[in-house]
Design a protein around this motif. Structure first.
Motif, PDB file in Angstrom:
ATOM      1  N   GLN A   1       5.875  -2.097   4.107  1.00  0.00           N
ATOM      2  CA  GLN A   1       4.511  -2.177   3.595  1.00  0.00           C
ATOM      3  C   GLN A   1       4.031  -0.805   3.131  1.00  0.00           C
ATOM      4  OE1 GLN A   1       2.071  -3.820   6.680  1.00  0.00           O
ATOM      5  NE2 GLN A   1       2.973  -5.863   6.559  1.00  0.00           N
ATOM      6  N   ALA A   2       4.283   0.219   3.943  1.00  0.00           N
ATOM      7  CA  ALA A   2       3.859   1.574   3.582  1.00  0.00           C
ATOM      8  C   ALA A   2       4.540   2.048   2.310  1.00  0.00           C
ATOM      9  CB  ALA A   2       4.151   2.538   4.737  1.00  0.00           C
ATOM     10  N   ALA A   3       5.823   1.717   2.140  1.00  0.00           N
ATOM     11  CA  ALA A   3       6.540   2.108   0.923  1.00  0.00           C
ATOM     12  C   ALA A   3       5.918   1.453  -0.310  1.00  0.00           C
ATOM     13  CB  ALA A   3       8.020   1.724   1.043  1.00  0.00           C
ATOM     14  N   ILE A   4       5.489   0.205  -0.171  1.00  0.00           N
ATOM     15  CA  ILE A   4       4.837  -0.492  -1.286  1.00  0.00           C
ATOM     16  C   ILE A   4       3.476   0.127  -1.581  1.00  0.00           C
ATOM     17  CG2 ILE A   4       3.779  -2.685  -1.971  1.00  0.00           C
ATOM     18  CD1 ILE A   4       6.047  -4.092  -0.381  1.00  0.00           C
ATOM     19  N   VAL A   5       2.685   0.351  -0.532  1.00  0.00           N
ATOM     20  CA  VAL A   5       1.345   0.914  -0.718  1.00  0.00           C
ATOM     21  C   VAL A   5       1.415   2.300  -1.356  1.00  0.00           C
ATOM     22  CG1 VAL A   5      -0.711   1.742   0.512  1.00  0.00           C
ATOM     23  CG2 VAL A   5       0.299  -0.463   1.103  1.00  0.00           C
ATOM     24  N   ASP A   6       2.463   3.046  -1.066  1.00  0.00           N
ATOM     25  CA  ASP A   6       2.646   4.361  -1.681  1.00  0.00           C
ATOM     26  C   ASP A   6       2.621   4.260  -3.209  1.00  0.00           C
ATOM     27  OD1 ASP A   6       3.158   7.183  -1.122  1.00  0.00           O
ATOM     28  OD2 ASP A   6       5.093   6.857  -2.094  1.00  0.00           O
ATOM     29  N   TRP A   7       3.260   3.219  -3.748  1.00  0.00           N
ATOM     30  CA  TRP A   7       3.292   3.038  -5.206  1.00  0.00           C
ATOM     31  C   TRP A   7       2.020   2.390  -5.735  1.00  0.00           C
ATOM     32  CZ3 TRP A   7       6.275   5.772  -8.100  1.00  0.00           C
ATOM     33  CH2 TRP A   7       7.465   6.283  -7.568  1.00  0.00           C
ATOM     34  N   LEU A   8       1.339   1.584  -4.900  1.00  0.00           N
ATOM     35  CA  LEU A   8       0.030   1.090  -5.325  1.00  0.00           C
ATOM     36  C   LEU A   8      -0.933   2.260  -5.513  1.00  0.00           C
ATOM     37  CD1 LEU A   8      -0.523  -2.035  -3.006  1.00  0.00           C
ATOM     38  CD2 LEU A   8       0.531  -1.940  -5.280  1.00  0.00           C
ATOM     39  N   ALA A   9      -0.843   3.241  -4.612  1.00  0.00           N
ATOM     40  CA  ALA A   9      -1.674   4.441  -4.745  1.00  0.00           C
ATOM     41  C   ALA A   9      -1.296   5.232  -5.989  1.00  0.00           C
ATOM     42  CB  ALA A   9      -1.532   5.311  -3.494  1.00  0.00           C
TER      43      ALA A   9
END
Length: 224
Positions: A98-106
């Protein structure tokens, strides 16, 4: 059960992210078009739904989400790859993933937003549309292009070693970053030097259920 309602503008890349994910996951949405260029998003009726006055906005039962990233997380977390109960492979139940995905959403909401998004908005829609005002200044465009090329360098380096942005598979990270990068030529940003980005764009286009947005094949359609 009522379908989730997406308030959308057809040429909004952020709205397209949601329509694209829904198509990829076979989610049945009710689409309500908002006349963005005539400022319907700031009408009293729409502000009652989303006080920010922005599209996309998703209403799903008693829940309202007012940002493309939160909508992507919600839909991918709720719906499986067949549109049934989730989560789908476009999200994850693993915290590190989840954190890896959110990193790219940011990344999409910062580097992409103030780079290729802004250049496209200025040159094809007559204003930056990014909270920086509506006047298209030469300096704003110059800064957007600097940020565009830097973000493309970051993406190209990442995609030189990975087919997808996070977790080794297509996720909402790819959906979120894809649209404005793929539409970068609408802001006179040349993608050809970034071979890994170009290859990734084609991979996204090849995903089952993919739907296009105007400008992918004809980036000058608004400037003729």
């Amino acid at each position: 059960m009522a379908r989730p309602t997406l308030y959308s503008y057809k040429e909004s890349g952020n709205s397209y992210k949601i329509r694209l994910l829904a198509a990829l996951l076979n989610i049945d949405l009710e689409i309500v078009e908002v006349d963005f260029l005539h400022d319907e998003q700031h009408s009293e009726a729409f502000l009652a739904i989303n006080p920010r006055g922005e599209v996309p906005t998703l209403v799903d039962g008693d829940k309202t989400f007012a940002d493309s990233s939160s909508i992507l997380v919600w839909l991918a977390g709720k719906h499986g790859d067949d549109g049934g109960p989730g989560p789908s492979t476009y999200w994850s139940s693993d915290l590190a993933e989840q954190a890896a995905i959110v990193d790219w959403l940011a990344f999409a909401n910062s580097w992409v937003q103030y780079g290729v998004f802004t250049a496209r908005a200025i040159l094809s829609f007559g204003g930056p549309y990014n909270g920086l005002g509506t006047e298209s200044t030469e300096q704003t465009l110059k800064e957007a292009k600097v940020r565009s090329y830097k973000s493309l360098e970051i993406l190209d380096k990442r995609l030189g070693g990975e087919k997808w942005l996070a977790n080794g598979r297509p996720t909402i990270a790819d959906v979120s970053v894809f649209v404005y990068v793929a539409l970068a030529p609408m802001g006179d940003i040349d993608l050809s030097p970034y071979e890994h980005v170009v290859a990734w764009i084609q991979r996204v286009k090849g995903l089952p259920g993919f739907i296009p947005i105007e400008g992918l094949d004809d980036p000058l359609y608004r400037r003729r």
